[in-house]
Design an enzyme around this catalytic site. Structure first.
Site, short mmCIF file in Angstrom:
data_model
loop_
_atom_site.label_atom_id
_atom_site.label_comp_id
_atom_site.label_asym_id
_atom_site.label_seq_id
_atom_site.Cartn_x
_atom_site.Cartn_y
_atom_site.Cartn_z
N HIS A 147 -6.91 -5.66 -1.15
CA HIS A 147 -5.84 -4.70 -0.92
C HIS A 147 -4.87 -5.19 0.15
CE1 HIS A 147 -3.66 -1.04 -1.09
NE2 HIS A 147 -3.94 -0.70 0.15
N SER A 151 0.84 -1.19 0.00
CA SER A 151 0.00 0.00 0.00
C SER A 151 0.89 1.25 0.00
CB SER A 151 -0.95 -0.03 1.20
OG SER A 151 -1.94 0.96 1.08
N ASP A 174 -7.98 -5.90 -6.04
CA ASP A 174 -7.78 -4.82 -5.07
C ASP A 174 -8.86 -3.75 -5.28
OD1 ASP A 174 -6.86 -2.51 -3.69
OD2 ASP A 174 -4.78 -3.18 -3.87
N ASP A 220 -11.58 -18.81 -16.04
CA ASP A 220 -10.16 -19.16 -15.96
C ASP A 220 -9.94 -20.67 -15.96
OD1 ASP A 220 -10.71 -20.13 -13.33
OD2 ASP A 220 -10.42 -18.11 -12.52
#
Ligand SMILES: *[C@@H]1O[C@H](CO)[C@@H](O)[C@H](O)[C@H]1NC(C)=O
Ligand SMILES: *[C@@H]1O[C@H](CO)[C@@H](O)[C@H](O)[C@H]1NC(C)=O
Ligand SMILES: *[C@@H]1O[C@H](CO)[C@@H](O)[C@H](O)[C@H]1NC(C)=O
Ligand SMILES: *[C@@H]1O[C@H](CO)[C@@H](O)[C@H](O)[C@H]1NC(C)=O
Ligand SMILES: *[C@@H]1O[C@H](CO)[C@@H](O)[C@H](O)[C@H]1NC(C)=O
Ligand SMILES: *[C@@H]1O[C@H](CO)[C@@H](O)[C@H](O)[C@H]1NC(C)=O
Ligand SMILES: *[C@@H]1O[C@H](CO)[C@@H](O)[C@H](O)[C@H]1NC(C)=O
Ligand SMILES: *[C@@H]1O[C@H](CO)[C@@H](O)[C@H](O)[C@H]1NC(C)=O
Ligand SMILES: *[C@@H]1O[C@H](CO)[C@@H](O)[C@H](O)[C@H]1NC(C)=O
Ligand SMILES: *[C@@H]1O[C@H](CO)[C@@H](O)[C@H](O)[C@H]1NC(C)=O
Ligand SMILES: *[C@@H]1O[C@H](CO)[C@@H](O)[C@H](O)[C@H]1NC(C)=O
Ligand SMILES: *[C@@H]1O[C@H](CO)[C@@H](O)[C@H](O)[C@H]1NC(C)=O
Length: 580
Positions: free
Chosen positions: A493, A195, A447, A265
């Site tokens: 995050h 961060s 995030d 995916d």
């Protein structure tokens, strides 16, 4: 007077690792190890301020259960001729634990790390700095203005990069003297943070590249102006589209997107490992009409200053919510995921990947009017008031007359004003690279705070600036020798994501130490799934620009996919200067 590098230090050198902590953890040993005035230009150490005291069996590092025995050192320096005062503290492992390493930990939000003990588990000396504005107690946003209209540039540059760089330079000299190493000896120097801690790490390799052997940077809060103003974008999109969705509606859109894109995916595991395929193949409008429900709730959120400031915290109550996803709700979500464009339709910034939580778009319930209303996240609001408008206010009060063009102007002002301090996007890392530095950069693909595409864009900038004449394949190969980037499927995050039970890398320092000290270059990044059906599974993450594609429920390949990579590639014509 300062003791010179001589008899006592040399004697210690002979028996450094045999020495006990008490032998070396003395004021005089630290004083004799200080860099003398003039050796680190502009830095004058003040020997009379040194404190040194052994700490036995203390728990160290956030969340760590280990205990450590170390020497707690503090010392003050000033910048030559300036009359300021910067306090630094260091934690020196006991001599038998010392592994010739120095470790710098990043902070978060507007705080530098105030803990020097993070390196002890690696046998490393660690440090933390007051940055000249008592950063142990203050968060930088509390001191950025002296008053309305007056920026504290000293604090700004110190927070941006200088304080950590100086702490590291001083710390490395001190480390050698403290343990009686030769001044030419190698001290492996590491940085680790996420961060703003990721931004701080990028600032170090951009500005003090030759000081660091290895840097691990997660989800860096760099491209600071765009990043901070982007926190206001969701609210501005709601205002522009004149629709303030109930938070439950946005949450439903996110959940339905995850459900729809998870299988793209190749494995249905609750994780969108390929947000690019989601962007290319899924149309959010297909969610319109789906039902949502959320029970009434009361929640308390901490202010942006985290633990350092109580006054930003607030308690909010939300009523029971139920309904069907509306076309307007989907339009808001799509606009947010599309990212900011000016009124000419030129792109100004990128945004979160499809399927990321839309927490910046959360509205608040007005009990008096029984309506959902705009809520401006103070992450973005405070940046605009303090850093752009230069008003000593903690938040924007409204977005009256604020358009997308206003946001672009704010970004431009912030980028230009703080270009050489907070922006932190210098793409030429030659000093770091040419002195052998290694960079491990990672970012949670979902995030919801700092878009993962922001990291991709920086990686692309470094590649194109440093290898302008190499072919695509050759530049990729050159770059991977020292700069590797990994997207972490599903992750939020700087951590796992409660909406997507994906993998997370847990032992990056081990990977980095092997790379730096044992020349073991990684090609994949070790990550572990910590919840859900596949809890405990190890996933060796794909190195960017390859992307994962599951071949069965237990194996995936790292594939090259041109369309996917293009979906992560942006230019920003809304600005006249290049945005790295
Ligand atoms: C270095 O300079 C500072 C003043 O800037 C002074 O207080 C300190 O004593 C000096 N250190 C030595 C070892 O002379
Ligand atoms: C620290 O822990 C070690 C091992 O448990 C013990 O032998 C030692 O006495 C402790 N030291 C102090 C000062 O408590
Ligand atoms: C380290 O030393 C400083 C200065 O003496 C002191 O304020 C601080 O409490 C000490 N920290 C620990 C963990 O002992
Ligand atoms: C800052 O915090 C430290 C402990 O973290 C404390 O010893 C010191 O007195 C504080 N300084 C101020 C100015 O509050
Ligand atoms: C979204 O999914 C999470 C679990 O993954 C659940 O806790 C939450 O209630 C869901 N929200 C809505 C609005 O469906
Ligand atoms: C998504 O579907 C809507 C409605 O069918 C359509 O208008 C829109 O163009 C589609 N978007 C994309 C990106 O295909
Ligand atoms: C919200 O308003 C209702 C009446 O409309 C009242 O009963 C309730 O206590 C209010 N809740 C809060 C949290 O103020
Ligand atoms: C910031 O101010 C806006 C407008 O007054 C408000 O809606 C929002 O809740 C505030 N944010 C915080 C985190 O206080
Ligand atoms: C700074 O400006 C804000 C907004 O105009 C105002 O509310 C505040 O009173 C000003 N502060 C001072 C100390 O003048
Ligand atoms: C918003 O714009 C309108 C029309 O340009 C103007 O009358 C009004 O004063 C503006 N409001 C603010 C708060 O600037
Ligand atoms: C991956 O990390 C785990 C612990 O997080 C470790 O047990 C395992 O040995 C590592 N695997 C590889 C291949 O590095
Ligand atoms: C893979 O996992 C999915 C979802 O858990 C399951 O439905 C499917 O049967 C599995 N496939 C195989 C080949 O085991």
């Amino acid at each position: 007077m300062r003791l010179s590098w001589g008899a006592s230090a040399a004697a210690l050198a002979a028996s450094a690792s045999a020495a006990s902590l008490a032998d070396v953890c003395t004021v005089s040993n630290v004083q004799s190890a200080l860099p003398s005035n003039g050796t680190l230009l502009g830095i004058n150490m003040i020997p009379s301020t040194v404190t040194a005291s052994p700490v036995y069996n203390a728990s160290a590092g956030m969340g760590s259960t280990e205990t450590y025995t170390y020497c707690n050192v503090t010392v003050t320096y000033e910048h030559t001729g300036k009359g300021d005062s910067v306090v630094i503290k260091y934690a020196f492992p006991k001599p038998s634990d010392f592994k010739k390493r120095f470790y710098v930990a990043g902070g978060g939000g507007f705080s530098l790390s105030s803990d020097a003990t993070g390196g002890l588990e690696y046998g490393a000396v660690g440090g933390a700095t007051s940055a000249g504005y008592d950063a142990f107690n203050n968060s930088y946003d509390e001191v950025v203005l002296y008053g309305n209209g007056t920026i504290n540039w000293d604090a700004t540059y110190m927070f941006a990069y200088q304080a950590l760089g100086e702490m590291t330079k001083i710390g490395k000299v001190l480390t050698k003297g403290f343990y009686g190493m030769a001044s030419s000896a190698k001290v492996y120097t590491y940085y680790e943070g996420c961060s703003d801690g990721g931004r701080e790490g990028m600032s170090q390799i951009q500005r003090y590249g030759e000081e660091y052997d290895g840097a691990i940077t997660g989800a860096p809060a760099f491209r600071f102006a765009q990043q901070q103003v982007h926190h206001v974008f969701s609210a501005a999109a709601e205002q522009t589209l004149d629709y303030y969705p109930p938070p439950c509606e946005l949450a439903k859109i996110v959940n339905a997107t995850i459900a729809a894109c998870d299988p793209l995916d190749g494995r249905t595991d609750g994780v969108i490992s390929r947000t690019d395929l989601c962007k290319l193949k899924f149309n959010l409008t297909s969610i319109i009409g789906e039902e949502y429900y959320c029970a009434a709730a009361t929640s308390t959120s901490l202010g942006f200053g985290f633990s350092k400031r109580a006054d930003g915290s607030s308690t909010s109550t939300t009523p029971e919510q139920s309904g069907k996803v509306t076309a307007k709700g989907v339009q808001v979500a799509q606009a947010i995921y599309d990212g900011l464009h000016n009124s000419k339709g030129e792109r100004a910034y990128l945004s979160w990947q499809v399927g990321s939580e839309l927490s910046d778009g959360d509205t608040t319930w007005n009990n008096a009017t029984s309506k959902w209303e705009m809520s401006i996240p103070s992450t973005g609001g405070e940046y605009v008031t303090k850093f752009i408008q230069l008003l000593d206010l903690d938040n924007l009060s409204d977005l009256d007359n604020v358009t997308y063009d206003t946001l672009v102007d704010w970004m431009n002002t912030g980028m230009v004003r703080y270009m050489d301090s907070l922006q932190t996007t210098l793409p030429d890392l030659t000093p770091f690279q040419s002195s052998g530095g290694k960079l491990l950069h990672y970012h949670g693909e979902s995030d919801p705070s700092i878009p993962s595409a922001s990291s991709v864009h920086y990686w692309q900038s470094v590649r194109s600036i440093m290898y302008p004449h190499l072919s695509s394949q050759d530049s990729l190969k050159e770059l991977a020798d020292w700069y590797q980037f990994y997207l972490v499927p599903g992750a939020a995050h700087c951590g796992t994501n409660k909406l997507q039970p994906g993998p997370y890398p847990e032992n990056n320092m081990q990977t980095m130490i092997d790379w730096v000290e044992n020349d073991v270059k990684p090609s994949r990044l070790n990550a572990t799934v910590s919840s859900g059906t596949y809890e405990g599974e190890t996933q060796m993450l794909c190195q960017w620009p390859t992307r994962p594609l599951w071949k069965s429920n237990s194996t995936f390949q790292c594939v090259d996919d041109k369309a996917s990579i293009e979906s992560w590639t942006y230019s920003f014509p809304a600005f006249k200067v290049p945005v790295y």
